[in-house]
Design a protein around this motif. Structure first.
Motif, short mmCIF file in Angstrom:
data_model
loop_
_atom_site.label_atom_id
_atom_site.label_comp_id
_atom_site.label_asym_id
_atom_site.label_seq_id
_atom_site.Cartn_x
_atom_site.Cartn_y
_atom_site.Cartn_z
N THR A 100 -22.20 11.26 -55.98
CA THR A 100 -21.37 11.19 -54.76
C THR A 100 -21.74 12.34 -53.82
OG1 THR A 100 -19.63 10.38 -56.20
CG2 THR A 100 -18.99 10.92 -53.96
N ALA A 101 -21.95 13.54 -54.41
CA ALA A 101 -22.32 14.71 -53.60
C ALA A 101 -23.64 14.44 -52.86
CB ALA A 101 -22.44 15.94 -54.48
N ALA A 102 -24.57 13.79 -53.55
CA ALA A 102 -25.86 13.48 -52.92
C ALA A 102 -25.64 12.52 -51.75
CB ALA A 102 -26.81 12.87 -53.95
N GLY A 103 -24.75 11.59 -51.92
CA GLY A 103 -24.42 10.63 -50.85
C GLY A 103 -23.86 11.35 -49.64
N ILE A 104 -22.98 12.34 -49.89
CA ILE A 104 -22.38 13.12 -48.79
C ILE A 104 -23.48 13.91 -48.09
CG2 ILE A 104 -20.78 15.04 -48.27
CD1 ILE A 104 -19.25 12.52 -49.05
N ALA A 105 -24.39 14.49 -48.89
CA ALA A 105 -25.49 15.28 -48.31
C ALA A 105 -26.34 14.41 -47.38
CB ALA A 105 -26.35 15.87 -49.43
N ARG A 106 -26.60 13.17 -47.81
CA ARG A 106 -27.39 12.24 -46.99
C ARG A 106 -26.67 11.98 -45.65
NH1 ARG A 106 -28.64 9.73 -51.82
NH2 ARG A 106 -26.95 8.22 -51.61
N LEU A 107 -25.35 11.85 -45.77
CA LEU A 107 -24.53 11.58 -44.58
C LEU A 107 -24.65 12.73 -43.56
CD1 LEU A 107 -22.64 9.38 -43.61
CD2 LEU A 107 -20.76 10.53 -44.76
N PHE A 108 -24.58 13.96 -44.08
CA PHE A 108 -24.71 15.12 -43.19
C PHE A 108 -26.08 15.12 -42.48
CE2 PHE A 108 -21.30 17.34 -45.75
CZ PHE A 108 -20.37 17.35 -44.71
#
Lengths: 292, 220
Positions: free
Chosen positions: B171-179
């Motif tokens: 999930t954290a990786a997904g958030i990082a991609r979003l940023f």
């Protein structure tokens, strides 16, 4: 632009705490009704005292045997005076005749009096605005200087009484109206303060997202005004019931009460007064909103 | 875009940050890291004007914060999207309303809000959760709502305080991609994080803060 949203927020909040808000509305209504009753009493006292100047007169007693020419001059002088509404000459004979009329069956008091003891006089009716202690005293002091006038009489005590009744009624009612208005404002203030604290977290978030003071205040001011206005409407209903009972039921049993007047303008004024006091309470409750 | 010059902030006579100086250019994405309580959150709070510096000067997009009138703060904040550490989602409002509030504050019309919010929810992959309430969402979903709310007003700066704090690595990786995606659109991003995975191999600047001092700057 955000007013519609503020209305929605305000109505949601009012509905969420409907019972507390209903209590606030009833308390506001009770306060406004008390103000209405006070106003009704003062209004009628004021009306009664306004009718009294018509009965008030100053009597100028003339020197015995004053020549007709001098009497005429005094009358003319009186009529010219700005404070005078009307000046009526009462000759000695007319005065006696009027006294007999007043005494009616008790005219035996005058038996044995051969010579008319009453002096000729001038009855002065003053203009409405001049029937007050200061003006009357000034007027009396002026006319006492006129040659040919033996004495001047006027209802000093009567005037003083009217003045103090009026003054007391005004001061008392004003104090009561101020206290009751402060009470109404306080009810709105407390209700809004509680609502504000309940939504403190939400407000903090709004501030951080860039909400202006207007955006934050608007729903609470709307809440305050709705509470005040509904309080006003409820008090209007109570005032209407009071008006109906007093003028349609009580006056049937006690006809003298028909002299009372209920100013009908009070009815629409109540919701407006409630609305303004509600807004006042809300504005005080919100105080200064800080952003940092 | 963001300039700190010798900024110090005290909390009860203790310095939370000391003599900090740095500059972040428009369109950059930088990270701030350090042990808990090092002062990164205080730095972010100063940027979004939740705290005032006791010493030094701060300039945000030509706005000198020391000269800023209090009544202007809301208008500056509208240019800064914030992903708060404690999310600050409103539990009594659904996802749509939580995001829409940022636009309502700006006085946008309902019809525009509807379109905008759905667009942003699509971007964070939460369109299907528009009617859900925050408590019914997972940690990652909640975080994406917070990000959606932060970017819906198209701010020039996005601040994120521990955006992956309680999230699993995927999930954290997904958030990082979003940023990254948001940054690619030109938004300047400042992320305070303890999560090394978030800045490792990004090629972005990383400020190291410890005990309120800027102890170093490196490329992630």
């Amino acid at each position: 632009m955000y007013l519609l949203y503020s209305f929605r927020l305000a109505l949601q909040s009012l509905w969420r705490e409907k019972w507390i808000n209903l209590l606030s509305v009833l308390t506001i209504a009770a306060g406004l009704f008390m103000i209405t009753l006070t106003f009704f009493v003062v209004y009628n006292i004021d009306l009664a005292t306004k009718r009294l100047p018509a009965r008030f007169s100053v009597m100028l007693y003339l020197n015995d045997g004053l020549p007709e020419q001098e009497t005429g001059s005094i009358i003319a002088q009186m009529k010219k005076n700005n404070a005078v509404e009307q000046a009526r000459y009462i000759a000695k004979d007319k005065a006696l005749e009027e006294l007999k009329g007043v005494l009616k069956n008790a005219d035996y008091i005058l038996e044995g009096i051969d010579e008319n003891p009453l002096p000729a006089s001038i009855e002065i009716k003053l203009k409405k605005e001049s029937v007050n202690i200061a003006s009357v005293k000034k007027f009396v002091a002026e006319i006492k200087e006129i040659k040919g006038i033996a004495d001047v009489e006027y209802g000093e005590q009567f005037l003083n009484s009217i003045n103090s009744i009026k003054g007391m009624a005004k001061a008392g009612s004003l104090s009561l109206i101020i206290i009751m208005s402060a009470g109404v404002i306080f009810v709105c203030y407390s209700t809004i303060k509680i609502a504000f604290y309940r939504r403190k977290e939400e407000i903090e978030t709004f501030k951080l997202l860039g909400a202006t003071r207007g955006f934050i205040r608007a729903p609470f001011v709307i809440e305050g005004s709705v509470l005040g206005m509904f309080g006003g409407i409820a008090s209007m209903a109570a005032a209407f019931a009071f008006h109906y009972v007093l003028f349609y039921k009580v006056t049937a049993a006690i006809p003298i009460l028909t002299i009372l007047v209920f100013p009908l303008e009070t009815f629409p004024a109540l919701p407006v007064a409630g609305l303004l006091l509600g807004i006042g309470g809300a504005v005080i409750a919100l105080g200064r909103i800080r952003f940092s | 875009m963001i300039h700190f010059s010798n900024v110090t902030k005290f909390y009860e006579r203790q310095a939370a940050i000391k003599n900090i100086t740095f500059s972040i250019e428009k369109g950059e994405m930088v990270f701030m890291t350090g042990p808990s309580g090092a002062g990164e959150s205080t730095l972010l709070k100063i940027i979004y004007l939740s705290e005032k510096p006791d010493e030094g000067s701060v300039t945000i997009a030509e706005w000198d914060l020391s000269k800023l009138k209090e009544s202007s703060i809301p208008f500056l904040r509208r240019n800064i999207g914030v992903v708060f550490q404690d999310s600050r989602l409103l539990d009594n409002r659904n996802v749509f309303d939580n995001v829409a509030i940022a636009l309502r504050i700006r006085g946008m019309l309902d019809s525009e809000i509807q379109e905008w919010v759905m667009e942003i929810l699509k971007m964070v992959n939460l369109r299907h959760k528009a009617g859900s309430f925050p408590r019914a969402l997972s940690g990652g979903e909640q975080q994406r709502v917070v990000i959606a709310r932060a970017i819906v007003g198209e701010p020039t700066i996005l601040l994120a305080d521990e955006p992956t704090g309680n999230l699993d690595p995927d999930t954290a990786a997904g958030i990082a991609r979003l940023f990254k995606e948001i940054n690619a659109r030109g938004t300047t991003i400042v992320i305070a994080t303890h999560n090394r995975e978030l800045y490792r191999n990004t090629g972005r600047r990383v400020f190291r803060i410890d005990g309120g001092n800027m102890v170093g700057e490196e490329i992630g």
